[in-house]
Design an enzyme around this catalytic site. Structure first.
Site, short mmCIF file in Angstrom:
data_model
loop_
_atom_site.label_atom_id
_atom_site.label_comp_id
_atom_site.label_asym_id
_atom_site.label_seq_id
_atom_site.Cartn_x
_atom_site.Cartn_y
_atom_site.Cartn_z
N HIS A 1 0.81 -1.22 0.00
CA HIS A 1 0.00 0.00 0.00
C HIS A 1 0.85 1.27 0.00
CE1 HIS A 1 -3.84 2.06 0.66
NE2 HIS A 1 -3.13 2.93 1.36
N HIS B 1 -2.06 2.94 -8.57
CA HIS B 1 -2.70 2.20 -9.66
C HIS B 1 -2.84 3.12 -10.86
CE1 HIS B 1 -6.11 4.46 -8.03
NE2 HIS B 1 -6.75 4.24 -9.17
N GLN C 1 -5.07 3.19 -14.96
CA GLN C 1 -6.29 2.69 -15.58
C GLN C 1 -6.14 2.63 -17.09
OE1 GLN C 1 -10.08 4.25 -13.84
NE2 GLN C 1 -8.74 5.61 -12.67
#
Length: 351
Positions: A133, A186, A188
């Protein structure tokens, strides 16, 4: 494209104050957009700092992107390494997709010149860049970032098998004010049944420049006055008509129109330069939220048909908002000349 003017030519040499630099309009043949450079509206280039806080990290126990919580995510498409519980990255479906992958049979209806609606078929995927994380993209080594880039390529090649898909946009939103809803690192991918208007405009602009000069304007963008750093296969530049302050483009040295033609060696090389740029941005600009986008070519156009265009990766730190003038005209005001950005960023030391 008008030849890039040097700082000394525009009355903005190193010894001149920002207030003494004259405003200038530049047209970018890549975006086909006019940009107003108005340094008097801002501070010295070295004084730019982000004031936007990063979105707070939730505790790992509440983050579905963390390793061990895979069952809380949307279906997985693949991971690296394959089938390994100790994965390095995962590609999954977006739990809240903007388009539906379940409408393909309806998307075969022919589009006509008067069509104003088509079925919302497409793909919307998420690339989880690390199992940990607290790790951000700039913390990952060049090989690891290269793996992420190759994951983009793999997924593009998978989606390209669907005839209804015409364009795939890879993008990353880092930080809440850059559009990120999850703080776990992240990016996309969205696959569209249409070619977006900004892509069409980019292709038209680069084609016009090629027909006028016989050259690719992105190959020409690598003038020494705008170069920040380079690697074996890529160069990072502050573009001649940058829309946003401290905007950076990473451009392949070899002419290439499609991102998904990237090979493993060049992916690692790009990973190293991307990491360097993100680290320099973080240090110089107080770790701002940012977006990056990979600008490539439509899937159904071949490399040989596109001698006039070039894929590139655009990084945009979130340092200023968009106001009514920009929305109303499509013409942006940038308070810092890209030549000054290039000089500042070249001199950023990470040691």
């Amino acid at each position: 494209m008008t030849s890039p003017s040097h700082a000394s030519d525009r009355g903005g040499g190193d010894g001149d104050s920002v207030e003494n630099q004259s405003p200038e309009l530049r047209k970018d043949p890549v975006t086909n957009r006019w940009v107003i450079f108005s340094p008097a509206r801002a501070k010295r280039p070295t004084d730019f700092k982000s004031k936007s806080p990063q979105n707070p990290n939730p505790k790992p126990s509440s983050c579905p992107f963390c390793i061990g919580r895979e069952q809380e995510c949307a279906p997985e498409l693949f991971r690296v390494p394959d089938h390994d519980p100790n994965w390095k990255l995962r590609v999954i479906e977006n739990l809240y997709p903007a388009l539906s992958r379940n409408l393909e049979t309806q998307s075969t209806q022919p589009e006509t010149g008067t069509s104003r609606t088509i079925v919302g078929f497409g793909f919307h995927d998420v690339v989880i860049e690390s199992p940990v994380h607290s790790i951000q993209l700039s913390d990952i080594d060049p090989v690891g970032i290269g793996d992420i880039l190759i994951a983009y390529k793999k997924r593009i090649n998978q989606i390209a098998q669907h005839d209804s898909i015409n364009y795939i946009q890879v993008f990353k939103n880092q930080g809440a004010s850059a559009g990120a809803s999850m703080s776990h690192s992240h990016s996309q991918m969205m696959a569209l049944p249409v070619v977006p208007p900004t892509v069409s405009s980019r292709l038209d602009g680069t084609k016009d420049y090629f027909e006028e000069t016989g050259k690719c304007c992105l190959c020409e963008a690598k003038s020494k006055h705008f170069v920040i750093d380079e690697s074996s296969h890529f160069v990072s530049v502050a573009p001649f008509a940058a829309t946003y302050p401290f905007e950076i483009w990473i451009i392949p040295k070899d002419h290439s129109s499609h991102f998904h033609h990237l090979d493993d060696v060049k992916a690692v090389d790009l990973g190293g330069l991307l990491k360097l740029m993100l680290q320099k941005i973080a240090k110089q600009l107080n770790d701002p939220p940012y977006n990056y986008m990979i600008h490539t070519s439509p899937l159904k156009v071949t490399e040989s048909q596109l001698p006039y265009t070039h894929w590139f990766l655009q990084i945009v730190p979130q340092l200023s908002g968009v106001g009514g003038f920009e929305i109303g005209t499509g013409c942006y005001i940038n308070p810092v000349f890209p030549e000054d950005v290039a000089k500042v960023m070249r001199e950023v030391s990470l040691t």
